[in-house]
Every structure is written in structure tokens, then in C-alpha cells.
Write a protein that holds these residues in place. Sequence first.
Motif, PDB file in Angstrom:
ATOM      1  N   ASN A  41      10.982  24.262  34.466  1.00 40.58           N
ATOM      2  CA  ASN A  41      11.049  24.920  35.769  1.00 40.58           C
ATOM      3  C   ASN A  41       9.958  25.986  35.850  1.00 40.58           C
ATOM      4  O   ASN A  41      10.010  26.989  35.140  1.00 40.58           O
ATOM      5  N   ALA A  42       8.990  25.783  36.741  1.00 42.26           N
ATOM      6  CA  ALA A  42       7.867  26.722  36.883  1.00 42.26           C
ATOM      7  C   ALA A  42       8.282  28.022  37.556  1.00 42.26           C
ATOM      8  O   ALA A  42       7.504  28.971  37.582  1.00 42.26           O
ATOM      9  N   LYS A  43       9.493  28.089  38.085  1.00 39.93           N
ATOM     10  CA  LYS A  43       9.970  29.307  38.741  1.00 39.93           C
ATOM     11  C   LYS A  43      10.734  30.207  37.772  1.00 39.93           C
ATOM     12  O   LYS A  43      11.188  31.277  38.141  1.00 39.93           O
ATOM     13  N   VAL A  51      -6.487  34.414  26.952  1.00 37.47           N
ATOM     14  CA  VAL A  51      -5.356  34.352  26.027  1.00 37.47           C
ATOM     15  C   VAL A  51      -4.252  33.446  26.556  1.00 37.47           C
ATOM     16  O   VAL A  51      -3.114  33.526  26.127  1.00 37.47           O
ATOM     17  N   GLY A  52      -4.582  32.589  27.505  1.00 33.96           N
ATOM     18  CA  GLY A  52      -3.591  31.687  28.064  1.00 33.96           C
ATOM     19  C   GLY A  52      -2.694  32.401  29.053  1.00 33.96           C
ATOM     20  O   GLY A  52      -3.085  33.388  29.668  1.00 33.96           O
ATOM     21  N   LEU A  53      -1.489  31.897  29.202  1.00 31.32           N
ATOM     22  CA  LEU A  53      -0.540  32.508  30.131  1.00 31.32           C
ATOM     23  C   LEU A  53       0.296  33.546  29.395  1.00 31.32           C
ATOM     24  O   LEU A  53       1.445  33.304  29.048  1.00 31.32           O
ATOM     25  N   HIS A  54      -0.296  34.705  29.151  1.00 33.09           N
ATOM     26  CA  HIS A  54       0.461  35.792  28.548  1.00 33.09           C
ATOM     27  C   HIS A  54       1.349  36.402  29.634  1.00 33.09           C
ATOM     28  O   HIS A  54       1.495  35.833  30.719  1.00 33.09           O
ATOM     29  N   ALA A  55       1.947  37.530  29.374  1.00 31.50           N
ATOM     30  CA  ALA A  55       2.967  38.106  30.262  1.00 31.50           C
ATOM     31  C   ALA A  55       2.526  38.253  31.718  1.00 31.50           C
ATOM     32  O   ALA A  55       3.186  37.752  32.624  1.00 31.50           O
ATOM     33  N   ARG A  56       1.418  38.941  31.972  1.00 30.16           N
ATOM     34  CA  ARG A  56       1.021  39.205  33.354  1.00 30.16           C
ATOM     35  C   ARG A  56       0.732  37.924  34.140  1.00 30.16           C
ATOM     36  O   ARG A  56       1.285  37.713  35.208  1.00 30.16           O
ATOM     37  N   PRO A  57      -0.111  37.000  33.627  1.00 28.40           N
ATOM     38  CA  PRO A  57      -0.339  35.772  34.381  1.00 28.40           C
ATOM     39  C   PRO A  57       0.934  34.933  34.568  1.00 28.40           C
ATOM     40  O   PRO A  57       1.096  34.289  35.598  1.00 28.40           O
ATOM     41  N   SER A  58       1.816  34.948  33.587  1.00 22.53           N
ATOM     42  CA  SER A  58       3.074  34.203  33.716  1.00 22.53           C
ATOM     43  C   SER A  58       3.924  34.756  34.851  1.00 22.53           C
ATOM     44  O   SER A  58       4.516  33.996  35.621  1.00 22.53           O
ATOM     45  N   VAL A  59       3.981  36.070  34.975  1.00 16.74           N
ATOM     46  CA  VAL A  59       4.740  36.698  36.061  1.00 16.74           C
ATOM     47  C   VAL A  59       4.114  36.357  37.408  1.00 16.74           C
ATOM     48  O   VAL A  59       4.810  35.986  38.360  1.00 16.74           O
ATOM     49  N   VAL A  60       2.798  36.463  37.504  1.00 18.84           N
ATOM     50  CA  VAL A  60       2.098  36.138  38.747  1.00 18.84           C
ATOM     51  C   VAL A  60       2.362  34.680  39.124  1.00 18.84           C
ATOM     52  O   VAL A  60       2.682  34.364  40.275  1.00 18.84           O
ATOM     53  N   PHE A  61       2.250  33.786  38.153  1.00 23.31           N
ATOM     54  CA  PHE A  61       2.462  32.358  38.387  1.00 23.31           C
ATOM     55  C   PHE A  61       3.886  32.064  38.868  1.00 23.31           C
ATOM     56  O   PHE A  61       4.077  31.374  39.863  1.00 23.31           O
ATOM     57  N   THR A  62       4.885  32.590  38.167  1.00 24.57           N
ATOM     58  CA  THR A  62       6.274  32.293  38.553  1.00 24.57           C
ATOM     59  C   THR A  62       6.635  32.913  39.900  1.00 24.57           C
ATOM     60  O   THR A  62       7.344  32.297  40.686  1.00 24.57           O
ATOM     61  N   ARG A  63       6.149  34.117  40.175  1.00 29.28           N
ATOM     62  CA  ARG A  63       6.417  34.727  41.485  1.00 29.28           C
ATOM     63  C   ARG A  63       5.833  33.883  42.610  1.00 29.28           C
ATOM     64  O   ARG A  63       6.465  33.698  43.643  1.00 29.28           O
ATOM     65  N   LEU A  64       4.622  33.402  42.400  1.00 31.90           N
ATOM     66  CA  LEU A  64       3.989  32.570  43.412  1.00 31.90           C
ATOM     67  C   LEU A  64       4.748  31.254  43.569  1.00 31.90           C
ATOM     68  O   LEU A  64       4.995  30.799  44.692  1.00 31.90           O
ATOM     69  N   LEU A  91      -4.952  29.777  41.852  1.00 35.15           N
ATOM     70  CA  LEU A  91      -4.647  30.903  40.972  1.00 35.15           C
ATOM     71  C   LEU A  91      -5.356  30.733  39.622  1.00 35.15           C
ATOM     72  O   LEU A  91      -5.951  31.674  39.103  1.00 35.15           O
ATOM     73  N   PHE A  92      -5.305  29.524  39.078  1.00 34.06           N
ATOM     74  CA  PHE A  92      -5.976  29.246  37.801  1.00 34.06           C
ATOM     75  C   PHE A  92      -7.488  29.243  37.951  1.00 34.06           C
ATOM     76  O   PHE A  92      -8.199  29.789  37.117  1.00 34.06           O
ATOM     77  N   VAL A  93      -7.978  28.615  39.015  1.00 34.37           N
ATOM     78  CA  VAL A  93      -9.422  28.536  39.246  1.00 34.37           C
ATOM     79  C   VAL A  93     -10.013  29.938  39.371  1.00 34.37           C
ATOM     80  O   VAL A  93     -11.097  30.213  38.877  1.00 34.37           O
TER      81      VAL A  93
END
Length: 107
Positions: free
Chosen positions: A55-57, A22-35, A92-94
Motif C-alpha cells: 500500500n503506497a498510502k 539515499v533512496g526513499l528515506h524518511a522525508r521523501p517517504s512522507v512526501v510520497f505517501t501524503r501525495l 515527484l521522482f523525476v
Amino acid sequence: MLGGTSSAGGNASVELLITHGVGLHARPSVVFTRLAKSFPCTIEIEVNRSGLWLNAKSIVKVMGARIRKGSTLKIRAHGLRAEEAIAVLEALFVNDFAEERPHVRGA
């Protein structure tokens, strides 16, 4: 993945094809920005070659970009540990955000 990382003097980037269900929904977006926030460099994203860098952060910016499956995402970093940041974010994406998949039972 569309292209590998490139770097020059503290700059690195990668272009990815979003394959997450489903793309970058809530959970992956949080994981991505935290990283992304864990690195001291500037990290930005561009969706579908729009020319608009975000801004990716920022969770607000990442979620607001509405990154869907099939989108092209370019990530670029500049500064200290830029190459490492790109490598870790690409992984993370891979690894599909390390989300568990339901087990399919045989009939």
C-alpha cells in the motif's frame, strides 16, 4: 525512468529507477505517501520486481520496503484519477522530490 505510464479503464502504472541519493528515506517517504493519499484510487508499489505489492498510502509499508538508490520501483493505481495519480507521483521522482541541493562555489 525505466518505462512510461500505461493505462486501461482506470488503471495506470509506471516503473522507475530510484536515483535519489539515499533512496526513499524518511522525508521523501512522507512526501510520497501524503501525495498518494491525496488521490481517491488504490495505489500500490512493488520494489525490485519482488511480486509483493504494498500500500503506497502507508508510511509504515513504504519505509519498511527500504527502497534504496538503484532499486526499481513500480507504482500502479486503480480507480478514479489513477492516470493523474501516476503522472503526479512519477513527476515527484523525476524532480528528485524537490529537495534543494547545496550550491557548489567555484574555486
